[in-house]
Design a protein around this motif. Structure first.
Motif, PDB file in Angstrom:
ATOM      1  N   ASP A  84       0.869  -1.172   0.000  1.00 52.30           N
ATOM      2  CA  ASP A  84       0.000   0.000   0.000  1.00 52.30           C
ATOM      3  C   ASP A  84       0.912   1.230   0.000  1.00 52.30           C
ATOM      4  O   ASP A  84       1.564   1.533   1.002  1.00 52.30           O
ATOM      5  CB  ASP A  84      -0.896  -0.012   1.248  1.00 52.30           C
ATOM      6  CG  ASP A  84      -1.929   1.109   1.223  1.00 52.30           C
ATOM      7  OD1 ASP A  84      -1.686   2.133   0.571  1.00 52.30           O
ATOM      8  OD2 ASP A  84      -2.976   0.966   1.877  1.00 52.30           O
ATOM      9  N   SER A 121      -0.971  -4.270   0.500  1.00 50.72           N
ATOM     10  CA  SER A 121      -2.118  -3.674  -0.176  1.00 50.72           C
ATOM     11  C   SER A 121      -3.338  -4.564   0.026  1.00 50.72           C
ATOM     12  O   SER A 121      -3.230  -5.794   0.073  1.00 50.72           O
ATOM     13  CB  SER A 121      -1.817  -3.524  -1.668  1.00 50.72           C
ATOM     14  OG  SER A 121      -2.967  -3.137  -2.380  1.00 50.72           O
ATOM     15  N   GLN A 122      -4.483  -3.954   0.128  1.00 51.55           N
ATOM     16  CA  GLN A 122      -5.723  -4.708   0.320  1.00 51.55           C
ATOM     17  C   GLN A 122      -6.044  -5.588  -0.882  1.00 51.55           C
ATOM     18  O   GLN A 122      -6.759  -6.579  -0.750  1.00 51.55           O
ATOM     19  CB  GLN A 122      -6.883  -3.746   0.581  1.00 51.55           C
ATOM     20  CG  GLN A 122      -6.804  -3.010   1.901  1.00 51.55           C
ATOM     21  CD  GLN A 122      -6.815  -3.947   3.093  1.00 51.55           C
ATOM     22  OE1 GLN A 122      -7.642  -4.850   3.177  1.00 51.55           O
ATOM     23  NE2 GLN A 122      -5.876  -3.750   4.015  1.00 51.55           N
ATOM     24  N   ASP A 123      -5.520  -5.232  -2.052  1.00 53.78           N
ATOM     25  CA  ASP A 123      -5.823  -6.026  -3.249  1.00 53.78           C
ATOM     26  C   ASP A 123      -4.746  -7.071  -3.552  1.00 53.78           C
ATOM     27  O   ASP A 123      -4.734  -7.664  -4.631  1.00 53.78           O
ATOM     28  CB  ASP A 123      -6.045  -5.124  -4.463  1.00 53.78           C
ATOM     29  CG  ASP A 123      -4.821  -4.283  -4.810  1.00 53.78           C
ATOM     30  OD1 ASP A 123      -3.757  -4.488  -4.184  1.00 53.78           O
ATOM     31  OD2 ASP A 123      -4.934  -3.426  -5.700  1.00 53.78           O
TER      32      ASP A 123
END
Length: 212
Positions: free
Chosen positions: A19, A189-191
């Motif tokens: 992130d 990162s959240q993805d």
């Protein structure tokens, strides 16, 4: 506490996407620095230095030297594990000077081991010294991977980079250093779908031999 450590190690993974909006605090970076300094090394000689890079322009320029791995640019910080290219008698004497001062140990007590190490390293080839020092760098990275997990700092250890180009770009050669390992650190990162994947290991029963 034991179960908490295992949980944190289960949580850890080689982060593929960071992130970019989240940066590590100075407090977290200080923990990393202190943990690096406290890493166990052969004979206690610490033939290592850690380069800590936060400058975004530098990180982006390093991507092309790191097999296009984007984590280097995305991460909060990039750590470069370096080894000393020369472990001389002077280097070893300085270590024993520090031991004498820190522990108030008479030099006469330390001298036999000091002499042994000076004789031992004077008989090693440069290649042997490089290989020995590189093993200490791996110890340091292993230690920092665990520390990062305990501090919930995401990390991606890397061997895939052009060491000689790193050495030139970061002016390491002129400082008597050579890069051995790279580690990007920050927050996932959240993805990054890899973060939710089940960890695959051979299992305790297959990797541990007990002799009772």
């Amino acid at each position: 506490m034991a179960s908490e450590i295992i949980e944190k190690l289960q949580w850890r993974y080689a982060t593929k996407s960071f992130d970019t909006s989240k940066k590590l605090s100075e407090e977290k970076i200080q923990i990393i620095k202190e943990a690096f300094n406290l890493t166990a090394t052969s004979y206690g000689l610490q033939p290592l230095k850690l380069v800590v890079i936060s400058n975004q322009d530098l990180k982006e320029q390093l991507v092309s030297l790191t097999m296009q791995q984007k984590q280097v640019a995305e991460a909060s910080h990039v750590l470069v594990f370096c080894t000393e290219t020369a472990v001389t008698s002077t280097y070893i004497k300085e270590y024993f000077d520090a031991v004498e001062k820190a522990r108030d140990t008479p030099r006469a007590v330390l001298s036999p081991f000091e002499t042994f190490l000076i004789d031992s390293f004077s008989g090693k080839s440069q290649e042997e010294i490089n290989e020995w020092a590189a093993r200490q760098a791996y110890l340091a990275m292993g230690n920092l991977l665990t520390v990062c997990a305990l501090e919930e700092i995401d990390a991606c250890p890397m061997e895939g980079f052009e060491a000689k180009k790193y050495d030139t770009f970061l002016n390491l050669t002129a400082q008597g250093l050579q890069s051995v390992l790279v580690m990007a650190i920050g927050y996932r990162s959240q993805d990054d779908f890899f973060s939710s994947m089940k960890k695959v290991r051979r299992g305790v029963e297959k990797v541990v031999l007990e002799m009772k």
